[in-house]
Enzyme design. Sequence first.
Site, short mmCIF file in Angstrom:
data_model
loop_
_atom_site.label_atom_id
_atom_site.label_comp_id
_atom_site.label_asym_id
_atom_site.label_seq_id
_atom_site.Cartn_x
_atom_site.Cartn_y
_atom_site.Cartn_z
N ASP A 22 9.05 -9.15 13.84
CA ASP A 22 7.79 -9.65 13.28
C ASP A 22 6.58 -8.91 13.84
OD1 ASP A 22 7.78 -10.77 15.82
OD2 ASP A 22 7.39 -12.82 15.14
N ASP A 26 9.83 -5.34 17.38
CA ASP A 26 10.37 -6.16 18.46
C ASP A 26 11.69 -6.80 18.00
OD1 ASP A 26 9.39 -8.06 16.69
OD2 ASP A 26 8.52 -9.33 18.22
N SER A 62 11.39 -13.72 20.45
CA SER A 62 10.48 -12.66 20.04
C SER A 62 10.56 -11.46 20.99
CB SER A 62 9.06 -13.21 19.92
OG SER A 62 8.18 -12.28 19.35
N ASP A 72 12.88 -9.63 16.92
CA ASP A 72 13.00 -10.40 15.68
C ASP A 72 12.17 -9.80 14.54
OD1 ASP A 72 10.59 -11.25 16.92
OD2 ASP A 72 10.62 -13.13 15.83
#
Length: 572
Positions: free
Chosen positions: A307, A303, A144, A305
């Site tokens: 999400d 960010d 993340s 990834d």
Amino acid sequence: MDYKETYQKWCADPYFDEETRAELKAIAGDEAEIQDRFYRQLEFGTGGLRGVIGAGTNRMNIYTVRQATQGLANYILSQKGEEKGVAIAFDSRRMSPEFAREAALCLNANGICTFLFDSLRPTPELSFAVRRLGCIAGIVITASHNPREYNGYKVYWEDGAQITPPHDKNILAEVAKVTEFSQVKTMPEEEARKAGLHRIIGSEIDDAYMEQLKGQSIHPEMIPKAAKDIRIVYTPLHGTGNLPVRRVLQELGFEQVYVVKEQELPDGAFPTVAYPNPEDAKAWTLALKLAKEVDADIVLATDPDADRLGVYAKDSRTGEYISFTGNMSGSLIAEYILRERGLTGAMPENPVVVETIVSTDMVKAIAAAYGAKVREVLTGFKYIGEQIRWMEEKQDGNYVFGMEESYGCLAGTYARDKDACVAVMMLCEAAAFYKLQNQTLWDVMLKLYETYGYYKEGLTTVTLKGIEGAREIEERMKEMRANPPKELGGYSVLAVRDYKAGVRTDLATGDTEPAGLPVSNVLYYELENQGWCCVRPSGTEPKIKYYYGVKGDSKEDAAERLEKVQRALTGE
């Protein structure tokens, strides 16, 4: 076997590749480093793995990934889910493609079919793919928003949400049983492909995912009217958001989208940022520079990834760009959806908004104004995804929107995890909607404060690494549990919710009742005048987190109240 013996085994055993053994031999004599790498097995928590990349049992590497995957495979076989298969995605971080491939081949060696994306994809698209393909589970390789030295491994179940009870505990138990690498299976990729177990997926899932994103638009007809006037600056922070974010904005008709060139391409070294997190002000330097050059209305960052979404919006009076917290952007999207779905007749019966216990209370006020119910859950978007499933199974309410304070939200039920791509779309649509009314998103945010109250929230995170750090975190929680404060920052503490004990205690009467949420190592303090505080250890990093919120009479008053609560709670 103590950590020194384990270290020696890794250095000598030919099971580990030459590169791994060379890396470990290079730290010979550095006792602190050896201990940190081998004092424990990298913990497989209720969401999966997360750790520093490197050789050792307490590191993210192909061996610890295989070991965790063998435990997952054993559980999938016990559930007779091998034919349904597992979808696997990965982000731009270092070693992400390699870890995804190793996970797939371990599953294949156990007779479990895998659907591996052909290149990096956002985490929410993996959530979507699990349900789209009818898989028993999903894996995404990502850390993340963590610093560049980290990577991680998150597990999803067949509902598309991160694993929740009973599957999380059951998978945890299976992973714990895999104590030797001799228990771990793998196979050559060519053999797995020939057996039909190793399948590659790509554009077909992208197209279906994109249609779902666009399907959340409330006023697609309005976007072309503002498309030439509204200017959007976007940065994917070297992550997975670049292609899907640009595609959805283009297909909806936005014409002036400016991407930060220096941060456009995927790069696991994150060369332009020390910390690829849109919550970190330093990550915005290049985006804000570009915003001023093109006179942007809205500035967005996802960010690695994709999400989480961070936002800046222009103050029409000063021309400066104002940072939005996740609570602010979530409140703005929630209000836009509830109002406009209601006006257009698109609001379902019994609408429900879901938020975590550490998110803003402004959402409760907004939901009440539009006749929607609010359900609170523990920290972690997996609990919001779980609520969507429960609503559908029990036919008890209809999910409209979900959010958490840490820059995550979801409009629609096509995925069961937070999605920065849909958040970008909703915020850009809202920005265009208000642009036609000569308002910026900051103008609208000020109106929300005036209408619903001056809510303000904060978060203090304390990092405590290593064995001593883990002990310190445990001691802090134990002390606060044993001696709950009666007053914080001038606010009386009305009640304490101890989610580990499962009890809410009224401090005035001593009466107790069930806390109402699953067991978790979390303490929550209800304060007078709609104030609150919450303390919990991080589930993914060596940190303890202090959350707090107040409602003031003005922006300045709320800020002053919040500072007093923060100092009292954290001592900082």
